[in-house]
Design an enzyme around this catalytic site. Structure first.
Site, PDB file in Angstrom:
ATOM      1  N   ASP A  17       0.866  -1.162   0.000  1.00 27.53           N
ATOM      2  CA  ASP A  17       0.000   0.000   0.000  1.00 27.53           C
ATOM      3  C   ASP A  17       0.914   1.227   0.000  1.00 27.53           C
ATOM      4  O   ASP A  17       2.107   1.128   0.315  1.00 27.53           O
ATOM      5  CB  ASP A  17      -0.893  -0.045   1.242  1.00 27.53           C
ATOM      6  CG  ASP A  17      -1.779   1.181   1.375  1.00 27.53           C
ATOM      7  OD1 ASP A  17      -2.403   1.580   0.387  1.00 27.53           O
ATOM      8  OD2 ASP A  17      -1.807   1.739   2.489  1.00 27.53           O
ATOM      9  N   ASP A  19      -0.096   5.155   0.976  1.00 23.96           N
ATOM     10  CA  ASP A  19      -0.315   6.076   2.095  1.00 23.96           C
ATOM     11  C   ASP A  19      -0.455   5.306   3.401  1.00 23.96           C
ATOM     12  O   ASP A  19      -1.301   4.424   3.529  1.00 23.96           O
ATOM     13  CB  ASP A  19      -1.581   6.909   1.862  1.00 23.96           C
ATOM     14  CG  ASP A  19      -1.480   7.766   0.612  1.00 23.96           C
ATOM     15  OD1 ASP A  19      -0.517   8.526   0.500  1.00 23.96           O
ATOM     16  OD2 ASP A  19      -2.370   7.649  -0.256  1.00 23.96           O
ATOM     17  N   ASP A 175      -1.633  -0.991   5.863  1.00 23.30           N
ATOM     18  CA  ASP A 175      -1.946  -0.503   7.215  1.00 23.30           C
ATOM     19  C   ASP A 175      -3.435  -0.421   7.491  1.00 23.30           C
ATOM     20  O   ASP A 175      -3.844   0.098   8.535  1.00 23.30           O
ATOM     21  CB  ASP A 175      -1.321   0.885   7.430  1.00 23.30           C
ATOM     22  CG  ASP A 175      -2.002   1.966   6.595  1.00 23.30           C
ATOM     23  OD1 ASP A 175      -2.146   1.774   5.373  1.00 23.30           O
ATOM     24  OD2 ASP A 175      -2.401   3.004   7.165  1.00 23.30           O
TER      25      ASP A 175
END
Length: 229
Positions: A17, A19, A175
């Protein structure tokens, strides 16, 4: 050799991922929403107020900045958010501490890596040169690159095919819960990036990733990665 005695090895491929996983983009997002607030004569937000929402995209950011609006009104703010964010892109953000060492360790091991994000592809692509990643990132899939986006597995499967590695031999690192859901649906082992962005009520243990890691630097060690197929 008995598998239990095999030395730890890095995965054949890794997808990340963006961001909240590779990039600490919260300061760019904060600058964006504060410009929107200033244009309306409202007080700015602090970084701590916006940071937990970053992984959830433009709509979540606009909603956090204007909590009194209903969902339809928030959607109307998204084009403005994206226009301003494009101007702020990379001005305040940076890679998380330890990310460069982690990427270098993967590259030294011959492990190709790429990015699968729900950020619009053009925005994700524009940030890569600022980080020096444009020639190192082997594949980039954005939220508008395909017909589906995370938590659907299609973007992860597409990225794995692009680097020529079967999904069971690729690890996905993210995240957010939808990262882990997407990885599981794609048949990929997953790593929960605990250094990223989470709301207070989030329980990353409940996401049931294959590994949970506190800092990017820990992934410089091959033994920190979950086993692949």
């Amino acid at each position: 050799m008995n598998a239990a005695l095999d030395p730890a090895r890095f995965p054949a491929g890794v997808l990340f991922d963006l961001d909240g996983t590779l990039l600490d983009s919260a300061p760019d997002m904060l600058a964006t929403v504060n410009r929107m607030l200033a244009a309306r004569g409202r007080v700015p937000l602090a970084l701590a107020e916006i940071r937990p929402h970053v992984s959830r995209g433009a709509r979540a950011m606009a909603s956090a900045a204007f909590p009194e609006l209903d969902p339809a009104q928030v959607v109307d703010l998204v084009p403005e958010f994206l226009d301003i964010y494009r101007q702020e892109l990379g001005r305040h953000s940076r890679a998380f501490d330890g990310v460069e060492d982690m990427l270098a360790a993967l590259e030294a091991a011959g492990t190709p890596w790429g990015i699968v994000t729900n950020k619009p592809e053009s925005l994700a692509r524009d940030i890569l040169p600022q980080l020096g990643w444009q020639a190192r990132c082997r594949v980039l899939v954005g939220g508008d690159s395909l017909a589906e986006r995370k938590p659907h597995p299609l973007p992860l499967l597409h990225a794995a095919a692009a680097i020529g590695i079967g999904p069971g031999d690729v690890v996905y690192v993210g995240d957010d819960a939808r990262d882990i859901v997407a990885a599981r649906a794609a048949g990929m082992p997953s790593v929960v990036a605990l250094w990223g962005y989470r709301l207070d009520g989030d329980d990353p243990v409940a996401w049931q990733g294959d590994a949970m890691v506190e800092r990017p630097a820990a992934l410089c060690d091959a033994s920190a990665w979950p086993a692949t197929a």
